[in-house]
Design an enzyme around this catalytic site. Structure first.
Site, PDB file in Angstrom:
ATOM      1  N   PRO A  10     -37.608  -3.579  13.001  1.00 50.22           N
ATOM      2  CA  PRO A  10     -37.672  -4.884  13.654  1.00 50.22           C
ATOM      3  C   PRO A  10     -37.316  -4.864  15.143  1.00 50.22           C
ATOM      4  O   PRO A  10     -36.436  -4.111  15.564  1.00 50.22           O
ATOM      5  CB  PRO A  10     -36.646  -5.726  12.878  1.00 50.22           C
ATOM      6  CG  PRO A  10     -35.759  -4.735  12.218  1.00 50.22           C
ATOM      7  CD  PRO A  10     -36.604  -3.538  11.930  1.00 50.22           C
ATOM      8  N   ASN A  11     -38.017  -5.710  15.873  1.00 49.93           N
ATOM      9  CA  ASN A  11     -37.814  -5.946  17.315  1.00 49.93           C
ATOM     10  C   ASN A  11     -38.319  -4.811  18.200  1.00 49.93           C
ATOM     11  O   ASN A  11     -38.337  -4.956  19.421  1.00 49.93           O
ATOM     12  CB  ASN A  11     -36.331  -6.249  17.637  1.00 49.93           C
ATOM     13  CG  ASN A  11     -35.854  -7.485  16.923  1.00 49.93           C
ATOM     14  OD1 ASN A  11     -36.482  -8.541  17.035  1.00 49.93           O
ATOM     15  ND2 ASN A  11     -34.790  -7.384  16.148  1.00 49.93           N
ATOM     16  N   ARG A  18     -37.417  -5.881  26.129  1.00 54.51           N
ATOM     17  CA  ARG A  18     -36.192  -6.168  25.412  1.00 54.51           C
ATOM     18  C   ARG A  18     -35.055  -5.277  25.914  1.00 54.51           C
ATOM     19  O   ARG A  18     -35.190  -4.056  25.886  1.00 54.51           O
ATOM     20  CB  ARG A  18     -36.474  -5.851  23.944  1.00 54.51           C
ATOM     21  CG  ARG A  18     -35.278  -5.788  23.066  1.00 54.51           C
ATOM     22  CD  ARG A  18     -35.600  -5.143  21.725  1.00 54.51           C
ATOM     23  NE  ARG A  18     -34.442  -5.243  20.876  1.00 54.51           N
ATOM     24  CZ  ARG A  18     -34.127  -4.369  19.935  1.00 54.51           C
ATOM     25  NH1 ARG A  18     -34.919  -3.348  19.693  1.00 54.51           N
ATOM     26  NH2 ARG A  18     -33.039  -4.523  19.234  1.00 54.51           N
ATOM     27  N   TYR A  23     -32.814   0.087  26.151  1.00 49.85           N
ATOM     28  CA  TYR A  23     -33.950   0.720  25.470  1.00 49.85           C
ATOM     29  C   TYR A  23     -35.027   1.275  26.401  1.00 49.85           C
ATOM     30  O   TYR A  23     -35.962   1.925  25.932  1.00 49.85           O
ATOM     31  CB  TYR A  23     -34.586  -0.270  24.481  1.00 49.85           C
ATOM     32  CG  TYR A  23     -33.628  -0.709  23.400  1.00 49.85           C
ATOM     33  CD1 TYR A  23     -33.087   0.229  22.523  1.00 49.85           C
ATOM     34  CD2 TYR A  23     -33.240  -2.042  23.268  1.00 49.85           C
ATOM     35  CE1 TYR A  23     -32.187  -0.148  21.539  1.00 49.85           C
ATOM     36  CE2 TYR A  23     -32.343  -2.427  22.284  1.00 49.85           C
ATOM     37  CZ  TYR A  23     -31.822  -1.483  21.420  1.00 49.85           C
ATOM     38  OH  TYR A  23     -30.939  -1.850  20.454  1.00 49.85           O
ATOM     39  N   ASN A  74     -37.452   4.852  12.793  1.00 50.71           N
ATOM     40  CA  ASN A  74     -36.403   4.146  13.520  1.00 50.71           C
ATOM     41  C   ASN A  74     -36.223   2.823  12.777  1.00 50.71           C
ATOM     42  O   ASN A  74     -36.983   1.882  13.006  1.00 50.71           O
ATOM     43  CB  ASN A  74     -36.805   3.894  14.973  1.00 50.71           C
ATOM     44  CG  ASN A  74     -35.680   3.198  15.741  1.00 50.71           C
ATOM     45  OD1 ASN A  74     -34.695   2.750  15.144  1.00 50.71           O
ATOM     46  ND2 ASN A  74     -35.822   3.103  17.056  1.00 50.71           N
ATOM     47  N   ALA A  77     -32.345  -2.411  13.468  1.00 49.98           N
ATOM     48  CA  ALA A  77     -31.148  -3.072  12.928  1.00 49.98           C
ATOM     49  C   ALA A  77     -30.967  -2.828  11.433  1.00 49.98           C
ATOM     50  O   ALA A  77     -29.828  -2.853  10.929  1.00 49.98           O
ATOM     51  CB  ALA A  77     -31.212  -4.568  13.227  1.00 49.98           C
ATOM     52  N   HIS A  80     -28.331  -0.419   9.852  1.00 53.03           N
ATOM     53  CA  HIS A  80     -26.939  -0.773   9.619  1.00 53.03           C
ATOM     54  C   HIS A  80     -26.754  -1.723   8.443  1.00 53.03           C
ATOM     55  O   HIS A  80     -25.622  -2.030   8.072  1.00 53.03           O
ATOM     56  CB  HIS A  80     -26.363  -1.417  10.896  1.00 53.03           C
ATOM     57  CG  HIS A  80     -26.799  -0.730  12.157  1.00 53.03           C
ATOM     58  ND1 HIS A  80     -26.461   0.584  12.434  1.00 53.03           N
ATOM     59  CD2 HIS A  80     -27.600  -1.129  13.193  1.00 53.03           C
ATOM     60  CE1 HIS A  80     -27.011   0.938  13.595  1.00 53.03           C
ATOM     61  NE2 HIS A  80     -27.710  -0.086  14.069  1.00 53.03           N
ATOM     62  N   ASP A  87     -32.676   3.073  -0.180  1.00 51.72           N
ATOM     63  CA  ASP A  87     -33.090   3.432  -1.544  1.00 51.72           C
ATOM     64  C   ASP A  87     -34.553   3.866  -1.571  1.00 51.72           C
ATOM     65  O   ASP A  87     -34.911   4.802  -2.288  1.00 51.72           O
ATOM     66  CB  ASP A  87     -32.874   2.265  -2.506  1.00 51.72           C
ATOM     67  CG  ASP A  87     -31.406   2.050  -2.855  1.00 51.72           C
ATOM     68  OD1 ASP A  87     -30.566   2.896  -2.471  1.00 51.72           O
ATOM     69  OD2 ASP A  87     -31.092   1.039  -3.518  1.00 51.72           O
ATOM     70  N   GLU A  98     -34.439  10.436  10.964  1.00 50.42           N
ATOM     71  CA  GLU A  98     -34.074   9.119  11.518  1.00 50.42           C
ATOM     72  C   GLU A  98     -33.909   9.239  13.028  1.00 50.42           C
ATOM     73  O   GLU A  98     -33.257  10.174  13.508  1.00 50.42           O
ATOM     74  CB  GLU A  98     -32.762   8.650  10.879  1.00 50.42           C
ATOM     75  CG  GLU A  98     -32.243   7.340  11.471  1.00 50.42           C
ATOM     76  CD  GLU A  98     -31.032   6.796  10.716  1.00 50.42           C
ATOM     77  OE1 GLU A  98     -30.991   6.920   9.480  1.00 50.42           O
ATOM     78  OE2 GLU A  98     -30.133   6.269  11.375  1.00 50.42           O
ATOM     79  N   HIS A 100     -33.237   7.096  16.892  1.00 49.99           N
ATOM     80  CA  HIS A 100     -32.843   5.896  17.643  1.00 49.99           C
ATOM     81  C   HIS A 100     -33.025   6.169  19.125  1.00 49.99           C
ATOM     82  O   HIS A 100     -32.656   7.254  19.607  1.00 49.99           O
ATOM     83  CB  HIS A 100     -31.376   5.540  17.380  1.00 49.99           C
ATOM     84  CG  HIS A 100     -31.109   5.250  15.944  1.00 49.99           C
ATOM     85  ND1 HIS A 100     -31.451   4.060  15.364  1.00 49.99           N
ATOM     86  CD2 HIS A 100     -30.586   6.029  14.961  1.00 49.99           C
ATOM     87  CE1 HIS A 100     -31.147   4.113  14.079  1.00 49.99           C
ATOM     88  NE2 HIS A 100     -30.625   5.286  13.800  1.00 49.99           N
ATOM     89  N   LEU A 101     -33.535   5.188  19.835  1.00 53.98           N
ATOM     90  CA  LEU A 101     -33.673   5.300  21.291  1.00 53.98           C
ATOM     91  C   LEU A 101     -32.303   5.426  21.946  1.00 53.98           C
ATOM     92  O   LEU A 101     -32.078   6.268  22.819  1.00 53.98           O
ATOM     93  CB  LEU A 101     -34.395   4.066  21.834  1.00 53.98           C
ATOM     94  CG  LEU A 101     -35.848   3.912  21.384  1.00 53.98           C
ATOM     95  CD1 LEU A 101     -36.254   2.457  21.375  1.00 53.98           C
ATOM     96  CD2 LEU A 101     -36.763   4.720  22.287  1.00 53.98           C
ATOM     97  N   SER A 102     -31.395   4.539  21.546  1.00 49.47           N
ATOM     98  CA  SER A 102     -30.055   4.523  22.138  1.00 49.47           C
ATOM     99  C   SER A 102     -29.123   5.415  21.315  1.00 49.47           C
ATOM    100  O   SER A 102     -29.442   5.781  20.176  1.00 49.47           O
ATOM    101  CB  SER A 102     -29.522   3.090  22.168  1.00 49.47           C
ATOM    102  OG  SER A 102     -29.355   2.585  20.850  1.00 49.47           O
ATOM    103  N   ARG A 107     -22.234   2.560  21.189  1.00 47.48           N
ATOM    104  CA  ARG A 107     -22.426   1.110  21.282  1.00 47.48           C
ATOM    105  C   ARG A 107     -21.428   0.369  20.380  1.00 47.48           C
ATOM    106  O   ARG A 107     -20.403   0.910  20.019  1.00 47.48           O
ATOM    107  CB  ARG A 107     -23.892   0.805  20.962  1.00 47.48           C
ATOM    108  CG  ARG A 107     -24.841   1.548  21.928  1.00 47.48           C
ATOM    109  CD  ARG A 107     -26.276   1.201  21.692  1.00 47.48           C
ATOM    110  NE  ARG A 107     -26.499  -0.226  21.879  1.00 47.48           N
ATOM    111  CZ  ARG A 107     -27.555  -0.887  21.404  1.00 47.48           C
ATOM    112  NH1 ARG A 107     -28.497  -0.220  20.729  1.00 47.48           N
ATOM    113  NH2 ARG A 107     -27.675  -2.179  21.601  1.00 47.48           N
ATOM    114  N   ARG A 111     -22.784  -0.752  14.940  1.00 51.28           N
ATOM    115  CA  ARG A 111     -23.933   0.173  14.971  1.00 51.28           C
ATOM    116  C   ARG A 111     -23.520   1.604  14.612  1.00 51.28           C
ATOM    117  O   ARG A 111     -24.354   2.501  14.526  1.00 51.28           O
ATOM    118  CB  ARG A 111     -24.585   0.188  16.358  1.00 51.28           C
ATOM    119  CG  ARG A 111     -25.189  -1.140  16.759  1.00 51.28           C
ATOM    120  CD  ARG A 111     -25.934  -1.034  18.080  1.00 51.28           C
ATOM    121  NE  ARG A 111     -26.032  -2.327  18.717  1.00 51.28           N
ATOM    122  CZ  ARG A 111     -26.967  -3.240  18.442  1.00 51.28           C
ATOM    123  NH1 ARG A 111     -27.903  -3.000  17.559  1.00 51.28           N
ATOM    124  NH2 ARG A 111     -26.971  -4.407  19.057  1.00 51.28           N
TER     125      ARG A 111
END
Ligand code: DQA
Length: 145
Positions: A10-11, A18, A23, A74, A77, A80, A87, A98, A100-102, A107, A111
Site C-alpha cells: 500500500p501507498n 510521497r 522514499y 515490499n 505498512a 508491521h 501466513d 523482503e 524496503h526503500l527506507s 525510523r 516500524r
C-alpha cells in the site's frame, strides 16, 4: 529462465510524491523500469504488481505457487501489521525476499518489527531503489545456486 514476481504494498503507488525525504523522488513506474532492465540483462522474467489492499496481496501471493520461482515483496505498512500476508508467504513454499526503500530500523519504533521477515530468506532495507535491485539479484542468485 527464472520467473520472479515483485509485489509492492500500500501507498507505494504514490512514490515520487510521497514523503520524498524518506522514499526519494523515483516513481513506482521508474522502479519497475529499473527492475525490468535488470531482469532483461539476467535472463529473468519479472512481473511487478502493486496493491493497496491486503486481500489482493494475499490472493496474488497464493496464486504465485506453481507459477513463480521466487517472490520479492515490499509489504509496506503491512510489514508491521499483517499476519494474513505472513501466513500467505509461509504457505507458498517459494523463496521470498523482503525489501524496503527506507531503513525501517532507523525510523519509528512501530516500524522496527516485521511480521513478514521471519518467513523471508532475507531482507534488504534502506537503499532506496537499490533495495529492490539487490532483492531481485538476491532472489536470482538464490535460485541459481
Ligand atoms: C516501507 C517502510 C514501511 O514502514 C512503510 O509503511 C512503507 C514503505 C519502505 O519501503 O521503506 O510504506 O516498506
Amino acid at each position: 529462465m527464472n520467473k520472479i514476481l515483485v509485489l509492492h504494498g500500500p501507498n507505494l503507488n504514490l512514490l515520487g510524491q510521497r514523503e520524498v525525504g524518506v522514499y526519494g523522488t523515483l516513481t513506482l513506474e521508474q522502479i519497475n523500469d529499473a527492475l525490468e532492465a535488470f531482469a532483461g540483462e539476467h535472463d529473468i522474467l519479472v512481473e511487478t504488481y502493486q496493491s493497496n489492499s491486503e486481500g489482493d496481496l494475499v490472493t496474488k501471493i497464493q496464486n504465485a505457487k506453481g507459477s513463480w520461482d521466487a517472490l520479492v515483496i515490499n509489504p509496506a505498512a503491512y510489514t508491521h501489521t499483517s499476519i494474513a500476508i505472513r501466513d500467505a508467504l509461509a504457505a507458498i513454499d517459494i523463496p521470498v525476499v523482503e525489501v524496503h526503500l527506507s531503513n525501517i530500523y532507523q525510523r519509528e519504533e512501530f516500524r522496527h518489527r516485521s511480521l513478514t521477515a521471519p518467513v523471508a530468506i532475507g531482507i534488504i532495507s534502506g537503499f532506496g531503489v537499490d533495495s529492490y535491485l539487490l532483492g531481485l539479484r538476491a532472489a536470482f542468485n538464490y535460485l541459481s545456486r
